[in-house]
Design an enzyme around this catalytic site. Structure first.
Site, mmCIF file in Angstrom:
data_model
loop_
_atom_site.group_PDB
_atom_site.id
_atom_site.type_symbol
_atom_site.label_atom_id
_atom_site.label_comp_id
_atom_site.label_asym_id
_atom_site.label_seq_id
_atom_site.Cartn_x
_atom_site.Cartn_y
_atom_site.Cartn_z
ATOM 1 N N ASN A 91 91.779 17.181 13.152
ATOM 2 C CA ASN A 91 91.900 17.094 14.517
ATOM 3 C C ASN A 91 92.177 18.621 15.226
ATOM 4 O OD1 ASN A 91 94.337 17.246 16.644
ATOM 5 N ND2 ASN A 91 95.180 16.428 14.727
ATOM 6 N N PHE A 110 96.232 19.526 22.411
ATOM 7 C CA PHE A 110 96.968 19.216 23.482
ATOM 8 C C PHE A 110 96.238 18.695 24.716
ATOM 9 C CE2 PHE A 110 100.869 21.937 22.071
ATOM 10 C CZ PHE A 110 100.913 21.259 20.920
ATOM 11 N N SER A 158 101.758 22.875 16.129
ATOM 12 C CA SER A 158 100.203 22.450 16.293
ATOM 13 C C SER A 158 99.384 23.630 15.914
ATOM 14 C CB SER A 158 100.151 21.855 17.539
ATOM 15 O OG SER A 158 98.569 21.835 17.969
ATOM 16 N N ASN A 163 96.365 23.813 16.970
ATOM 17 C CA ASN A 163 95.132 23.839 17.707
ATOM 18 C C ASN A 163 95.404 24.588 19.212
ATOM 19 O OD1 ASN A 163 93.714 22.450 16.032
ATOM 20 N ND2 ASN A 163 94.914 20.687 16.768
ATOM 21 N N THR A 164 96.675 25.221 19.261
ATOM 22 C CA THR A 164 97.097 26.029 20.641
ATOM 23 C C THR A 164 97.385 27.264 20.094
ATOM 24 O OG1 THR A 164 98.071 24.250 21.913
ATOM 25 C CG2 THR A 164 98.808 26.306 22.413
ATOM 26 N N LYS A 194 109.904 20.175 14.896
ATOM 27 C CA LYS A 194 108.770 20.007 14.182
ATOM 28 C C LYS A 194 107.973 21.239 13.701
ATOM 29 C CE LYS A 194 104.661 16.803 13.607
ATOM 30 N NZ LYS A 194 104.095 15.729 14.470
ATOM 31 N N ASN A 212 103.729 18.793 10.515
ATOM 32 C CA ASN A 212 102.761 18.678 11.352
ATOM 33 C C ASN A 212 101.458 18.667 10.582
ATOM 34 O OD1 ASN A 212 100.909 18.599 13.701
ATOM 35 N ND2 ASN A 212 102.643 19.582 14.992
#
Ligand SMILES: Cc1cc2nc3c(=O)[nH]c(=O)nc-3n(C[C@H](O)[C@H](O)[C@H](O)COP(=O)(O)O)c2cc1C
Length: 352
Positions: A108, A112, A170, A172-173, A208, A237
């Protein structure tokens, strides 16, 4: 064939994000139900909270806190909602979630997408508050002060969150994972903990991390976490790495990989974290859990609690009861509680 199995089959025909939206919409409409009773031997105490069992729903499934009680009703011992950012944001363009079916994995790159603090707060404030719900918080993509975004999360949710997860992992940021660097992490966690102390209700704060940190970075992270006395860590993660042997052509998509191929890396990082934490606080193990065997392996690598997400997409909701029954049966056979098994295989699992 049960209704669950039929629904799971039908959902597989939809693209990953559409299937997920359909699932959340259906869950929201379910009449409230009491969580099934589970074996009392599975109960776990951690962070000052009493968990009916060690299995939680990992962050990302219910980003906007739309159906935490429905998920608790499936038998999860706790549910983590989020990641939530102060302001609503759309996330990355679609498609941004991919099922790697032959690999039992997901990639994915949502970035966010969420409705922001307000709607989730209203939903959590309206619930009966039976069953533990953690709130996973993050920063807006274009925020000028990312630390302030996390502080805002702690302030906003301290009345309704049973615990907080500080998500700095994450992929993805852009730049988010730089917050795992020692100096930035010390600053972030100090300010989050200050906000927690100032809030009317003091909630446990967990960190995390990504499985892609090096061992030198892990030394620093655990050093900061221990020095600041945070309440726990979640390992891990999704990974930006692509373990060899992935069969699906979708493995080339950009984003974080989760599910079965993440299990070895995430479990190794968990064990390495466990050895560095030296009992100072508990850990939640996540990444590639798909049944009682993998859940028990996480506990033996050092997890007090575990979470899963990706396996639900392949196994359907019946996985929760199956996993818990299997875990209870294994422990009953050996006359043990999960607590007795924590970290038993950490030294072995920590080997690179
Ligand atoms: C589609 C998807 C979205 C996710 N979104 C988030 C998120 O918003 N915040 C977060 O901390 N983790 C998020 N995760 C990571 C999961 O919480 C979990 O750490 C990871 O998927 C490994 O567990 P699994 O192998 O059981 O899926 C997401 C995972 C997936 C598959």
């Amino acid at each position: 064939m049960t209704l669950y199995a039929l629904a799971t089959r039908a959902l597989r025909l939809l693209d990953a994000e559409t299937a997920h939206r359909a699932t959340i919409a259906a869950l929201k409409r379910l009449p409230p139900r009491e969580p099934p009773r589970c074996d009392p031997r599975l109960a776990v105490s951690a962070f000052g909270l009493e968990f009916p069992n060690p299995l939680g729903l990992a962050a990302g499934f219910d980003k906007d806190a739309e159906a935490p009680d429905a998920m608790l009703g499936l038998g999860f011992g706790f549910v983590e909602v989020g990641t939530l950012t102060p302001l609503a944001q759309p996330g990355n363009p679609r498609p941004r979630a991919f099922r790697l079916t032959p690999d039992c994995a997901v990639i994915n790159r949502y970035g966010f997408n969420n409705q922001g603090h307000g709607p989730a707060l209203a939903r959590l404030a309206a619930r009966r508050r039976k069953g533990l719900v953690g709130v996973n918080i993050g920063a807006n993509k274009d925020s000028r002060d990312r630390v302030a975004d996390y502080v805002a999360g702690v302030k906003a949710f301290s009345e309704v969150a049973d615990y907080f997860t500080i998500n700095v992992s994450s992929p993805n940021t852009p730049g988010l994972r730089d917050l795992q660097e020692a100096g930035a992490l010390r600053d972030l966690l100090s300010r989050v903990l200050e906000a927690r102390e100032a809030a009317t209700t003091r909630r446990p704060v967990l960190l995390k991390i990504a499985p892609d940190v090096t061992l030198a970075q892990l030394d620093d992270i655990v050093g900061v976490a221990r020095a600041l006395r945070i309440d726990g860590m979640i390992v891990s993660n999704t990974t930006i790495s692509r373990p060899s042997g992935l069969r699906s052509p979708l493995a080339r998509e950009a984003g974080g990989l989760s599910g079965a191929p993440l299990f070895d890396l995430a479990t190794r990082r968990l064990a390495q974290t466990f050895l560095r934490v030296d009992g100072q606080f508990p850990l939640i193990g996540v990444g590639g859990i798909d049944g009682p065997e993998t859940a028990l392996a996480k506990i033996e690598a050092g997890a007090t609690l575990v979470q899963l997400y990706s396996a639900l997409a392949f196994e359907g909701p019946g996985l929760v009861a199956r996993l818990l029954n299997g875990l209870a049966a294994r422990l009953a056979q050996e006359g043990e509680t999960p607590a007795a098994r924590i970290g038993r295989a950490a030294a072995e699992r920590a080997r690179e």
